[in-house]
Enzyme design. Structure first.
Site, mmCIF file in Angstrom:
data_model
loop_
_atom_site.group_PDB
_atom_site.id
_atom_site.type_symbol
_atom_site.label_atom_id
_atom_site.label_comp_id
_atom_site.label_asym_id
_atom_site.label_seq_id
_atom_site.Cartn_x
_atom_site.Cartn_y
_atom_site.Cartn_z
ATOM 1 N N LYS A 138 5.914 3.873 -4.510
ATOM 2 C CA LYS A 138 5.024 2.820 -4.977
ATOM 3 C C LYS A 138 5.236 2.586 -6.466
ATOM 4 O O LYS A 138 5.636 3.537 -7.130
ATOM 5 C CB LYS A 138 3.549 3.137 -4.691
ATOM 6 N N TYR A 223 -3.426 2.389 -6.807
ATOM 7 C CA TYR A 223 -4.177 3.308 -5.923
ATOM 8 C C TYR A 223 -5.586 2.771 -5.689
ATOM 9 O O TYR A 223 -6.117 2.876 -4.583
ATOM 10 C CB TYR A 223 -4.270 4.705 -6.550
#
Ligand code: NAD
Length: 371
Positions: A138, A223
């Site tokens: 990510k 996140y």
């Protein structure tokens, strides 16, 4: 202090300070290994930096589904250690130039791209063309166009594309998903999430616009966005955002120092978020009409900690990447497509939201509708 040391230092401060230790040892810990003796997946790590070697590789080593069979590195000096320890074949040791030779590496089933964000798209697409499944770290890439090209290349070459969303395998975050799904605390109508760390290395690639795609939003704000989506099990319909002040111009001439944003969901739920390279902070706080839950630390390597209006979250403290590799093993061994929540499409959804946040912040906080 290097970036890795700086991040490690922060993670230590957030979770494993000396005061926290007795609490941790009192909490349930698990290293349960699934029973599996079938065919292993051969994996190649692309990039041998901090996350690949210090986090993913121990997860690979601990999981019965995987075996390190290849490395891709631009640093010849790193090769002997891995070659010896993992008995790697010469043909499975590649660099960024001869990377396309992956097509002649039948032992390698999956590549795990652990490069700076701005390199994810190229090394995913080249791996797909070589017929390899891909896990990319990510954020999936620097922008929506790159994500779409990655999804297309993997589909055309009939390989799977996963994003290394480790929280999707981690017990506290799985519990947060369950709370949202089962409405344990009623319908969640307000979420606040903040994730930031204080950068201490002005030379890190995370401050380079081309390599990082953005600042703390791309690195850790993602996140908070991903968590809001998995707690609500829904997509936000709008965002508005504002950049924070630049207090260290010598660091932040290409990426933001901090950004705060607001998202709305179709059912009226409001999310407020903050991410920063100036402040050590890590929270997921969700409020429903029957109670609340709050995790802090919520997303770093742990030990994570959570409280609810019904009492503490008694979840096991685990090695996230081992759980991730144990979770992903059967998904890559199976003939079925990857589950949506760790797929390239999932990564693309987060990117679309982050790009809208940047668009809004650049326009001074204008509300952007998400289609
Ligand atoms: P790192 O700097 O420690 O490692 C980067 C690797 O890329 C190094 O091996 C470096 O040599 C290589 N590289 C190749 N070309 C490069 C270039 N032009 N500039 C810089 N490095 C180059 O970084 P990291 O912390 O390991 O991050 C790698 C990826 O992993 C990033 O996408 C990051 O977002 C992700 N990450 C994920 C987590 C997580 O918890 N899921 C944690 C940390 C990092």
């Amino acid at each position: 202090m290097s970036i890795s040391e700086n991040r490690r230092d922060f993670i230590k401060k957030m979770g494993v300070g000396s005061l926290a230790l007795p609490l941790i040892s009192a909490r349930k810990s698990t290293s349960e290994t699934p029973k599996y003796e079938g065919k292993k997946l051969g994996i190649a790590l692309v990039g041998l930096g901090y996350y690949a070697t210090q986090k993913i590789l121990p997860g690979v080593d601990a999981s019965p589904y995987w075996e390190l069979r290849g490395i891709v590195t631009g640093s010849p000096s790193k090769i002997p250690e891995y070659k010896k320890k993992y008995n790697l074949k010469d043909q499975n040791i590649l660099n960024y130039e001869n990377y396309d030779e992956l097509k002649n590496c039948p032992d390698i089933d999956v590549v795990y791209v652990c490069l700076p964000n701005g390199m994810h798209a190229e090394y995913t697409i080249r791996a797909a063309k070589a017929g390899k499944h891909v896990i990319t770290e990510k954020p999936m890439a620097n922008n929506v166009e790159e994500c779409e090209a990655m999804v297309k290349a993997c589909a055309e070459n009939k390989v799977k594309l996963g994003v290394g969303y480790r929280c999707h395998f981690e017990p506290f975050n799985l519990e947060a998903m369950r709370y949202g799904r089962e409405k344990t605390f009623g319908e969640i109508s307000f979420i606040n999430s903040m994730f930031g760390w204080r950068a201490g290395n002005p030379d890190m690639w995370r401050l380079d616009g081309k390599l990082a795609g953005g600042g703390p939003l791309m690195d850790v704000g993602i996140y908070s966005i991903n968590a809001a989506r998995y707690v609500k099990n829904a997509e936000p319909i709008s965002v508005s955002a504002q950049f924070g002040p630049v207090t260290r111009p010598e660091y932040f001439d290409e990426v933001e120092e901090s950004v705060s944003w607001h998202m709305e969901f179709a059912d009226g739920t409001v999310f407020t978020g903050y991410t920063s390279y100036g402040t050590n902070i890590e929270v997921l706080d969700c409020r429903g009409d029957k109670g609340w839950f709050r995790m802090s630390p919520a997303f770093s390597y742990g030990p994570l900690k959570g409280d609810t209006s019904n009492g503490p979250m008694e979840m096991p403290v685990v090695h996230h990447q081992t759980y991730q590799m144990n979770g992903m093993g059967p998904m890559f061994l199976s003939d079925k497509p990857l589950p949506d929540h760790i797929s390239g499409e999932e990564g693309l959804k987060d990117l679309k939201i982050m790009m809208a946040i940047y668009e809004s912040a650049k326009a001074g906080g204008k509300k952007i509708m998400l289609s």
